[in-house]
Structures are given as structure tokens and as C-alpha cells.
Design an enzyme around this catalytic site. Structure first.
Site, mmCIF file in Angstrom:
data_model
loop_
_atom_site.group_PDB
_atom_site.id
_atom_site.type_symbol
_atom_site.label_atom_id
_atom_site.label_comp_id
_atom_site.label_asym_id
_atom_site.label_seq_id
_atom_site.Cartn_x
_atom_site.Cartn_y
_atom_site.Cartn_z
ATOM 1 N N ASP A 10 101.588 -51.388 -116.223
ATOM 2 C CA ASP A 10 102.465 -51.449 -117.402
ATOM 3 C C ASP A 10 103.437 -50.281 -117.335
ATOM 4 O O ASP A 10 103.214 -49.328 -116.591
ATOM 5 C CB ASP A 10 101.608 -51.366 -118.684
ATOM 6 N N SER A 11 104.458 -50.350 -118.158
ATOM 7 C CA SER A 11 105.410 -49.238 -118.231
ATOM 8 C C SER A 11 104.769 -47.990 -118.858
ATOM 9 O O SER A 11 105.331 -46.910 -118.751
ATOM 10 C CB SER A 11 106.619 -49.650 -119.067
ATOM 11 N N CYS A 73 103.057 -55.636 -118.449
ATOM 12 C CA CYS A 73 104.298 -55.286 -119.143
ATOM 13 C C CYS A 73 105.204 -56.514 -119.258
ATOM 14 O O CYS A 73 105.526 -57.149 -118.241
ATOM 15 C CB CYS A 73 104.991 -54.195 -118.337
ATOM 16 N N GLU A 152 103.967 -45.713 -130.535
ATOM 17 C CA GLU A 152 103.858 -44.460 -129.768
ATOM 18 C C GLU A 152 103.554 -43.284 -130.705
ATOM 19 O O GLU A 152 102.839 -42.359 -130.350
ATOM 20 C CB GLU A 152 105.178 -44.176 -129.042
ATOM 21 N N CYS A 184 105.535 -57.890 -126.402
ATOM 22 C CA CYS A 184 105.592 -56.512 -125.892
ATOM 23 C C CYS A 184 104.181 -55.959 -126.012
ATOM 24 O O CYS A 184 103.483 -56.232 -127.003
ATOM 25 C CB CYS A 184 106.568 -55.684 -126.731
ATOM 26 N N HIS A 186 102.954 -53.248 -126.808
ATOM 27 C CA HIS A 186 102.613 -52.404 -127.961
ATOM 28 C C HIS A 186 102.311 -53.214 -129.222
ATOM 29 O O HIS A 186 101.644 -52.727 -130.127
ATOM 30 C CB HIS A 186 103.776 -51.466 -128.295
#
Ligand code: DGL
Length: 267
Positions: A10-11, A73, A152, A184, A186
Site C-alpha cells: 500500500d502507499s 492500495c 491519518e 480508498c 483509509h
């Protein structure tokens, strides 16, 4: 029995949600996870850059003898999945196909919503994947970059999140979207906040969906591992507070530490 690990990348931190879903579905499998926290975010980068990063990470995972690769991702899946599949002989799967298939299976109408990064939205990968299955589907996309920053920051159940949820989702909800792909890595962490504001929305968690697909592939190819407790090895290109926090949240504070790993080109 095949005790080679599954490679997941993943990023950054969000793919840990996918890693957790795969671990829960297949506790005997060994996993190597790489989060590219140093080059995060991918969602605002040029497509060529995301392709280059994805190829570098894939080459690293292949060098670790993985039996399959999961592109956790969404942005990397949109940009690079086709290329990675063509260039490698082991199975390489991405979250977009899994998310699209689940949404088509679960939707009752023909309207499907997608929230994702700008890069994923611009690629129109979800639209293409959904329309291959349901040609008459109406896919309503919305970039929701602020969600990434909120997660985040550790804000997943705050008024500021619910405000952003209204702002991003109101329009598609008003025109009848009731199935929404969390496009996404997240965004699964915002499921509760999204359903607090829109209880009737059915949310597609691409991590849970891809875990089911990984299991099917391992069984079909007869390459599952069994009889041992799977080991998870976590790497990140920068050890940030956020990845430490999410690692503890998903796997417990006594779980293995995250190893710092700089992949070529990351220097
Ligand atoms: N893993 C990325 C995604 O799913 C998170 C956001 C980013 O890197 O920009 O799109």
C-alpha cells in the site's frame, strides 16, 4: 500446503486494514506487508510515478518469494494492476476489481457510489470495472481526499468527520445512491461515522472483499498454508506515529514491530 508468504503493499498505513482482513480470513497464512509511508500519498501523484513505485515494490516482494501479491492500495490498483499482472507469473490482484464485484452483487438498484482519492477517481477504474459486470449501472464518483488526512490524524469518530461525510456524500445520497464503495484504504476506518450520518448506506469494504478473493485463489491453485500460525512481517519506508498507532490498533500493541525498509528508488 504452501508456506510461502502473501505479499501485500500500500502507499502507507491504510493497507493495514486489508492486511488485517486477510489475516482474519486466513490465520495460517504468512504475510509480508510493505507500506510506502515515505512516498505517501500516492493519490496526488502522476500515474507514471505510481506505476514506477508499484513495480519497485512488486519486484521486492517477488524477491521475498511471495506466492501472490495483493495491491491493497486503490490508487496503485487503478494505475498499475494491469501492468503488474502482465509482468509477473504469480497471481496479482487489486482492491478495485474486488470492490466492484461486491458492489454489483450487493446493490439493489443501478446506482453505485464510489468515494476515493483524486487519482483513483480520475482513472475511472471503478466505473470501467462496474460497467463490465453491470453495463446499465450508473456510477457516481466523488473524490474525498480530506478523509485520508482525517484518518491519518486519528480522527475517525468526530464531528469534523461527520461534517466531511455530509459534504462529500450528500449529493449522491440525494439522487438515490444506497450502495457506496469505500475506494480508498483509509475509508473503512470511517464506516461508523458514515453510517451515523447515512444509516441506509450499504458500505463496500474492499479489504474484506479482497480477503475472500485471496482465499478463493489460494484454494483454487492449491497453494494454501495450513497447520501453522501465520506470521505477519511489516515493513514501511518511514516509521511514523500513524503507522505505529494503526499497527497497534489492528494487531495489538504486543504485535511484531514494523521494520524500516527503503526500496530502490525510494532513496
Ligand atoms: N492507499 C491509498 C488509496 O487507497 C491511500 C491514499 C493515498 O495514498 O493517496 O488510494
Amino acid at each position: 500446503m504452501d508456506d510461502r508468504p502473501i505479499g501485500i503493499f500500500d502507499s502507507g498505513v491504510g493497507g493495514l486494514s486489508v492486511c488485517k482482513a486477510i489475516k482474519d480470513a486466513m490465520p495460517d497464512e504468512h504475510i509480508i506487508y510493505f507500506g510506502d509511508t515515505n512516498r505517501f500519498p500516492y493519490g496526488t501523484k502522476a500515474i507514471e510515478t505510481v506505476i514506477r513505485y508499484s513495480k519497485e515494490i512488486t519486484a521486492y516482494l517477488i524477491s521475498k518469494n511471495v506466492k501472490m501479491i495483493v495491491v491493497a492500495c486503490n490508487t496503485a490498483s487503478a494505475a498499475a494492476l494491469d501492468i503488474l499482472q502482465k509482468e509477473n507469473s504469480i497471481p496479482v490482484i487489486g482492491v478495485i476489481g474486488a470492490g466492484a464485484r461486491a458492489a454489483c452483487r450487493k446493490t439493489s438498484g443501478n446506482k453505485i457510489g464510489v468515494i476515493a482519492t483524486r487519482a483513483t477517481v480520475a482513472s475511472e477504474s471503478y466505473i470501467k470495472a462496474i460497467k463490465e459486470i453491470l453495463p446499465d449501472a450508473e456510477v457516481i464518483q466523488q473524490q474525498a481526499s480530506v478523509f485520508v488526512s482525517l484518518v491519518e490524524e486519528g480522527w475517525t469518530d468526530d464531528d469534523i468527520v461527520r461534517f466531511a461525510v455530509k459534504k462529500y456524500i450528500n449529493n449522491m445520497y440525494a439522487i438515490g445512491v444506497r450502495t457506496l464503495i469505500l475506494g480508498c484504504t483509509h475509508f473503512p476506518l470511517l464506516k461508523k461515522a458514515i453510517n451515523d450520518v447515512f444509516p441506509e448506506l450499504s458500505l463496500i469494504d474492499t479489504g474484506e472483499e479482497i480477503a475472500l478473493e485471496v482465499k478463493k485463489i489460494l484454494i483454487k491453485k492449491n497453494i494454501e498454508n495450513s497447520g501453522t500460525k501465520g506470521k505477519i512481517t511489516l515493513y514501511a519506508s518511514d516509521i511514523t506515529d500513524t503507522i505505529e498507532r494503526l499497527k497497534d490498533m489492528f494487531f495489538g500493541s504486543d504485535s511484531n514491530k514494523i521494520n524500516k525498509l527503503i526500496i530502490d528508488g525510494d532513496k
